[in-house]
Motif scaffolding. Sequence first.
Motif, PDB file in Angstrom:
ATOM      1  N   LEU A  38       0.830  -1.199   0.000  1.00 18.65           N
ATOM      2  CA  LEU A  38       0.000   0.000   0.000  1.00 18.65           C
ATOM      3  C   LEU A  38       0.869   1.255   0.000  1.00 18.65           C
ATOM      4  O   LEU A  38       1.987   1.259   0.515  1.00 18.65           O
ATOM      5  CB  LEU A  38      -0.909   0.020   1.234  1.00 18.65           C
ATOM      6  CG  LEU A  38      -1.861  -1.161   1.419  1.00 18.65           C
ATOM      7  CD1 LEU A  38      -2.582  -1.048   2.756  1.00 18.65           C
ATOM      8  CD2 LEU A  38      -2.864  -1.231   0.273  1.00 18.65           C
ATOM      9  N   SER A  39       0.341   2.333  -0.523  1.00 16.83           N
ATOM     10  CA  SER A  39       1.002   3.626  -0.405  1.00 16.83           C
ATOM     11  C   SER A  39       0.843   4.124   1.024  1.00 16.83           C
ATOM     12  O   SER A  39       0.016   3.606   1.789  1.00 16.83           O
ATOM     13  CB  SER A  39       0.378   4.632  -1.373  1.00 16.83           C
ATOM     14  OG  SER A  39      -0.959   4.933  -0.971  1.00 16.83           O
ATOM     15  N   GLU A  40       1.632   5.145   1.394  1.00 13.33           N
ATOM     16  CA  GLU A  40       1.530   5.687   2.746  1.00 13.33           C
ATOM     17  C   GLU A  40       0.117   6.181   3.029  1.00 13.33           C
ATOM     18  O   GLU A  40      -0.400   6.007   4.126  1.00 13.33           O
ATOM     19  CB  GLU A  40       2.540   6.822   2.942  1.00 13.33           C
ATOM     20  CG  GLU A  40       3.972   6.380   3.124  1.00 13.33           C
ATOM     21  CD  GLU A  40       4.148   5.526   4.377  1.00 13.33           C
ATOM     22  OE1 GLU A  40       3.563   5.863   5.419  1.00 13.33           O
ATOM     23  OE2 GLU A  40       4.853   4.496   4.289  1.00 13.33           O
ATOM     24  N   GLU A  41      -0.499   6.781   2.052  1.00 19.93           N
ATOM     25  CA  GLU A  41      -1.866   7.278   2.232  1.00 19.93           C
ATOM     26  C   GLU A  41      -2.850   6.133   2.403  1.00 19.93           C
ATOM     27  O   GLU A  41      -3.747   6.175   3.258  1.00 19.93           O
ATOM     28  CB  GLU A  41      -2.248   8.148   1.038  1.00 19.93           C
ATOM     29  CG  GLU A  41      -3.600   8.830   1.184  1.00 19.93           C
ATOM     30  CD  GLU A  41      -3.899   9.787   0.042  1.00 19.93           C
ATOM     31  OE1 GLU A  41      -5.052  10.219  -0.060  1.00 19.93           O
ATOM     32  OE2 GLU A  41      -2.965  10.084  -0.736  1.00 19.93           O
ATOM     33  N   GLU A  42      -2.695   5.073   1.598  1.00 17.81           N
ATOM     34  CA  GLU A  42      -3.593   3.920   1.686  1.00 17.81           C
ATOM     35  C   GLU A  42      -3.440   3.194   3.024  1.00 17.81           C
ATOM     36  O   GLU A  42      -4.412   2.655   3.566  1.00 17.81           O
ATOM     37  CB  GLU A  42      -3.313   2.957   0.533  1.00 17.81           C
ATOM     38  CG  GLU A  42      -3.752   3.485  -0.830  1.00 17.81           C
ATOM     39  CD  GLU A  42      -3.262   2.605  -1.972  1.00 17.81           C
ATOM     40  OE1 GLU A  42      -3.904   2.602  -3.035  1.00 17.81           O
ATOM     41  OE2 GLU A  42      -2.220   1.921  -1.797  1.00 17.81           O
ATOM     42  N   LYS A  43      -2.230   3.172   3.565  1.00 20.67           N
ATOM     43  CA  LYS A  43      -2.005   2.485   4.839  1.00 20.67           C
ATOM     44  C   LYS A  43      -2.819   3.110   5.965  1.00 20.67           C
ATOM     45  O   LYS A  43      -3.132   2.446   6.949  1.00 20.67           O
ATOM     46  CB  LYS A  43      -0.517   2.542   5.205  1.00 20.67           C
ATOM     47  CG  LYS A  43       0.373   1.652   4.367  1.00 20.67           C
ATOM     48  CD  LYS A  43       1.833   1.825   4.740  1.00 20.67           C
ATOM     49  CE  LYS A  43       2.730   0.931   3.889  1.00 20.67           C
ATOM     50  NZ  LYS A  43       4.171   1.106   4.212  1.00 20.67           N
ATOM     51  N   ARG A  44      -3.141   4.369   5.838  1.00 23.63           N
ATOM     52  CA  ARG A  44      -3.851   5.081   6.900  1.00 23.63           C
ATOM     53  C   ARG A  44      -5.371   4.996   6.787  1.00 23.63           C
ATOM     54  O   ARG A  44      -6.080   5.500   7.652  1.00 23.63           O
ATOM     55  CB  ARG A  44      -3.425   6.544   6.931  1.00 23.63           C
ATOM     56  CG  ARG A  44      -1.921   6.758   6.955  1.00 23.63           C
ATOM     57  CD  ARG A  44      -1.233   6.084   8.125  1.00 23.63           C
ATOM     58  NE  ARG A  44       0.199   5.884   7.855  1.00 23.63           N
ATOM     59  CZ  ARG A  44       0.887   4.852   8.258  1.00 23.63           C
ATOM     60  NH1 ARG A  44       0.303   3.892   8.939  1.00 23.63           N
ATOM     61  NH2 ARG A  44       2.173   4.764   7.974  1.00 23.63           N
ATOM     62  N   ASN A  45      -5.872   4.382   5.731  1.00 28.19           N
ATOM     63  CA  ASN A  45      -7.312   4.304   5.536  1.00 28.19           C
ATOM     64  C   ASN A  45      -7.934   3.251   6.448  1.00 28.19           C
ATOM     65  O   ASN A  45      -7.379   2.162   6.625  1.00 28.19           O
ATOM     66  CB  ASN A  45      -7.635   3.966   4.084  1.00 28.19           C
ATOM     67  CG  ASN A  45      -7.259   5.089   3.132  1.00 28.19           C
ATOM     68  OD1 ASN A  45      -7.192   6.253   3.535  1.00 28.19           O
ATOM     69  ND2 ASN A  45      -7.006   4.751   1.876  1.00 28.19           N
ATOM     70  N   PRO A  46      -9.095   3.539   7.024  1.00 33.34           N
ATOM     71  CA  PRO A  46      -9.742   2.582   7.933  1.00 33.34           C
ATOM     72  C   PRO A  46      -9.992   1.214   7.313  1.00 33.34           C
ATOM     73  O   PRO A  46      -9.920   0.195   8.009  1.00 33.34           O
ATOM     74  CB  PRO A  46     -11.054   3.274   8.297  1.00 33.34           C
ATOM     75  CG  PRO A  46     -10.792   4.730   8.109  1.00 33.34           C
ATOM     76  CD  PRO A  46      -9.846   4.819   6.952  1.00 33.34           C
ATOM     77  N   GLU A  47     -10.281   1.169   6.013  1.00 35.45           N
ATOM     78  CA  GLU A  47     -10.563  -0.130   5.392  1.00 35.45           C
ATOM     79  C   GLU A  47      -9.337  -1.039   5.383  1.00 35.45           C
ATOM     80  O   GLU A  47      -9.454  -2.257   5.220  1.00 35.45           O
ATOM     81  CB  GLU A  47     -11.094   0.056   3.973  1.00 35.45           C
ATOM     82  CG  GLU A  47     -10.158   0.793   3.044  1.00 35.45           C
ATOM     83  CD  GLU A  47     -10.455   2.282   2.971  1.00 35.45           C
ATOM     84  OE1 GLU A  47     -10.174   2.893   1.921  1.00 35.45           O
ATOM     85  OE2 GLU A  47     -10.993   2.825   3.967  1.00 35.45           O
ATOM     86  N   ASN A  48      -8.162  -0.468   5.575  1.00 30.36           N
ATOM     87  CA  ASN A  48      -6.934  -1.270   5.631  1.00 30.36           C
ATOM     88  C   ASN A  48      -6.403  -1.413   7.056  1.00 30.36           C
ATOM     89  O   ASN A  48      -5.257  -1.833   7.262  1.00 30.36           O
ATOM     90  CB  ASN A  48      -5.856  -0.631   4.745  1.00 30.36           C
ATOM     91  CG  ASN A  48      -6.267  -0.576   3.289  1.00 30.36           C
ATOM     92  OD1 ASN A  48      -6.871  -1.528   2.780  1.00 30.36           O
ATOM     93  ND2 ASN A  48      -5.975   0.532   2.620  1.00 30.36           N
ATOM     94  N   ALA A  49      -7.225  -1.047   8.034  1.00 32.41           N
ATOM     95  CA  ALA A  49      -6.754  -0.952   9.409  1.00 32.41           C
ATOM     96  C   ALA A  49      -6.162  -2.254   9.928  1.00 32.41           C
ATOM     97  O   ALA A  49      -5.174  -2.252  10.670  1.00 32.41           O
ATOM     98  CB  ALA A  49      -7.896  -0.504  10.320  1.00 32.41           C
ATOM     99  N   LEU A  50      -6.746  -3.382   9.555  1.00 31.43           N
ATOM    100  CA  LEU A  50      -6.297  -4.665  10.109  1.00 31.43           C
ATOM    101  C   LEU A  50      -5.178  -5.314   9.301  1.00 31.43           C
ATOM    102  O   LEU A  50      -4.596  -6.302   9.757  1.00 31.43           O
ATOM    103  CB  LEU A  50      -7.485  -5.618  10.222  1.00 31.43           C
ATOM    104  CG  LEU A  50      -8.435  -5.310  11.388  1.00 31.43           C
ATOM    105  CD1 LEU A  50      -9.757  -6.023  11.207  1.00 31.43           C
ATOM    106  CD2 LEU A  50      -7.803  -5.694  12.721  1.00 31.43           C
TER     107      LEU A  50
END
Length: 1021
Positions: A38-50
């Motif tokens: 994931l990109s740094e921005e994508e890593k911070r999205n709630p859908e990727n939280a786990l």
Amino acid sequence: MPKINQSYKLKSLLLLLIISFSCKEAPDTTAVHPFDQLSEEEKRNPENALLGIKVNESLEASLFASEPMITNPTNIDIDHKGRVWVCEAYNYRPDITGNETKGEGDRILILEDSNGDGKADKSTVFYQDPELNAPLGIWVMGNQAIVSQSPYVWLLTDTDGDDKADKKEVIFQGIGGEQHDHGMHAFVFGPDGKFYFNFGNSGGTIQDKNGQTLKDATGMPIDAGNYKEGLVFRCNTDFSGIEVLGQNFRNNYEVAVDSYGTMWQSDNDDDGNKGVRINYVMEYGNFGYKDEMTGAGWRANRTNKEKEIPLQHWHLNDPGVVPNLLQTGAGSPTGMVVYEGNALPEAFHNQMIHTDAGPNVVRAYPVEKDGAGYKASIINLMEGDKDQWFRPSDVCVAPDGSLMVSDWYDPGVGGHQVGDLNRGRIYRISAPEIPYEIPEMDIRSLNGAVEALLNPNLSMRYQAWKNLKAMGHDARPALEKIFYEHANPRFKARAFWLLAKMDKKYIQEAIRHPNPDIRISGLRAARQENLDLIPYLETLVHDSDAQVRREVAIALRGMNSQKAPELWATLAMQHDGEDRWYLEALGIGASGQWDRFYTAWVEKSGADISSKKNQDIVWRSRTVKAIPHLASLASEPSQPIENRLRYFRAFDFNPDKEGKSAALVKMLEQQLRQESQEESQQINKLVLTHLDPEYLDRSPAVRSVLTNTLNESAGTESYLELVQKFGVRSENPRLLQMALEESDNNLGKSAATLLLRQGGLESVKEVLYSGEDDKIHSMFSVLRGIGSGESLDLLEEMTFDTSLPLSVRKEATAAIGGSYGGEDRILVLLETGKLPDNLIPSAVTGVSRAWRKSVRAEAATYLDASAGEENPLPPMKELLAMEGSVEKGLEVFKNNCAVCHQVGDMGMDFGPKLSEIGSKLSKEAQFISILHPDAGISFGYEGYLIQMNDGSSLGGIVASQTETDIDLKLPGGSTVPIKTSEIKSMQQMENSMMPAGLEKTMSTQELVDLVSYLMSLKKQS
């Protein structure tokens, strides 16, 4: 066509089997984790939280709530309806971080899953107010919530049932500074119907709503003069009857209480020292963060000091310190709960569940009994192995037995640092494929209240307790059925605590119960009810269970009965010489009555101190009657010196000043003829270390031995300690020699400081005016960081002495700026134009490493303009994307950071140790800490400005402080001893002592390399 498809399917199946088999035989270690893709921005999205969190294989985690519904959750609670109450901290330390704030204040939210899909879909603002700024604790009880936010504790009440607080009352106040992480923490409900809570070592005192300092059960004010550092409390549900149950913690974040009334909590170390610990809170215990007698910090030298820093941190070798259950290394420990449900796998039943935001982990600590204490191991539930923004801040048990974990979600944690204001999560942990379902029960009915009492959720149990107690006699049969017939002993204990409030006969039955934990609960209940304890103690004093006898010992504390000494001596005779928990319980029980209790033990034991178990009693005692035995053990020639150190240290804790000093002098007078010469020297040094200085004038033997010991130890740290302790001015020539020979290290600086304190200014001047370049240079090196008025006056005198060579004057000018007060003096000299032009560059150079950016900037204006503008750094997003070299970063660290920080044995011990900083801070947080040091000042590393009576000023970190002495650590790692009598004022600095603008001393790539190196410094598994 069908044949081709069939063949293709068979080949595909065969290929899959081969791949499956080969994967089991040789896993593909080159596979990229989905989170890393994931990109740094994508890593911070709630859908990727786990994706970046590793969950225990026996558990399942799901996202219950996230931004924008919540941000920055510091603490949570779950009410009897299964709703999650959240303390938000958007307005966290804007004075330090410089972040924006919400003028309307922070919020207390109620999150609810109204459609049963396991996710919060309804959010209600229970309370918001400008006065609410980063609360750290919440306890929910129906329509009310207790909110902890230093310096206040508030009771918020919803009077009309709309889930919004419309009444706020002050319960307690005067607790520490505003918005301090080490202040007041959350309340919890105990099985005894009382509230338990704690505050960290910035708490200091606690006042009632009218501003009056509260008093403990003995009538003693609860303040820093009577209690040390962090405290644990208990009080009634109307907030009366406050008790102090434990002291001398650093930042004990949240206390958890099990059904027997046993307390557990975590405690944070001084950052970077790998000393985070888990405690069983033995009632009335001292837990060793500061020296019990002097208040000195753990870094201060002491006899029998532990070999490893994590153990030194808690004074564990000192008599009177309760041992730690478990030490977990580096971290930022936060919320804790005792899980007494059965919805999770058995490994977690009846165990502590704990969040540690530093290493990004939620843990369980399975506990086993170990003598009078416990031992524990670690099982991880959740771990941010990929996502270091995962910062679990609290954990609570829901009514269905699942767990809710709040996530501060930030690149950093603690130290008044926050890098992200817009994110925050709450996770639900359960057994796999178990939906979130709240049990329905009518808590107002008898059956419903009994069922609720057995629920693992504390708010549910509080409602049950309140209703069952109000039912009185009508509730007895149902409670008796649980107490007498239920298979779960923790349920028995919960029923017992209620029954004990109704009729004291149940206490007697608990005392005789076959389960030792119930017997312990019975004795605790008897103490709370202020019953005559002697019959119970006589029943239990020979109990087969060491933990029951531990409680008997604690129950003797403050008991004036004539039978108490005999009971204590009987307990002491059962000490096995190995169980430190048991020994400390004996010490707690004898507190304030050592003369009586020790006498009874001597009569019973025959004063036989040949066995380890009896030697322990002598070592732990606090009475003049023990001094002959203590002296005998300290001077026993058949034992190696290392075995006797503990007894010399024990002299420091004996209250009889005359008696212990006389015993120590007698050791010197006997000259310990049976010792070898080397051992005799060691013993003499130990005696002098623990002897009162006034005996120097009263005993020829002391004077003779001191002279010999100083000759033998010259040039060492112990030599300096003895010279300082006894004020031996005749040693000034040797101090001068030491200052010159050790000018490149802390010993030389300490020697020079002591020399000046003892009237050695003229001898220093002789060196500086000697014309011997090597000696002059060495003396400037040691004078540079002292900063006393006379040292600065001398340096300034040399600056303007035109009879001296220009090179000497330049060095003197530069040396002025090596201390806090010297920096100010340099600025005055520059502003007034007194310095000649040829000395201005030396003056500016002298303050070029000042930690105050304003000093460096102002001084630099007196030089010619620089050749060009400095290249600005790229934005954070680009910095994070750049690749760095760990090897090159190590060199950058050595050149820029090692002067104040340590990694392992490398570097200087001034700022926080960084050996495991990669486990605590994310990559972004590492950059923030370097670029904005004021945003993350670690507690315990704040700078202090000290104004001296002579007009000079010193700046540094307080390493240790007692009523009479302060050890001030200066940049570079040297320590200056200061007498409090010499101090005019002392004020904490607002800014970090880490220089701002450090990144300007290196290239962008070097900065990236440095962060890569810091990220490699992780905890070793």
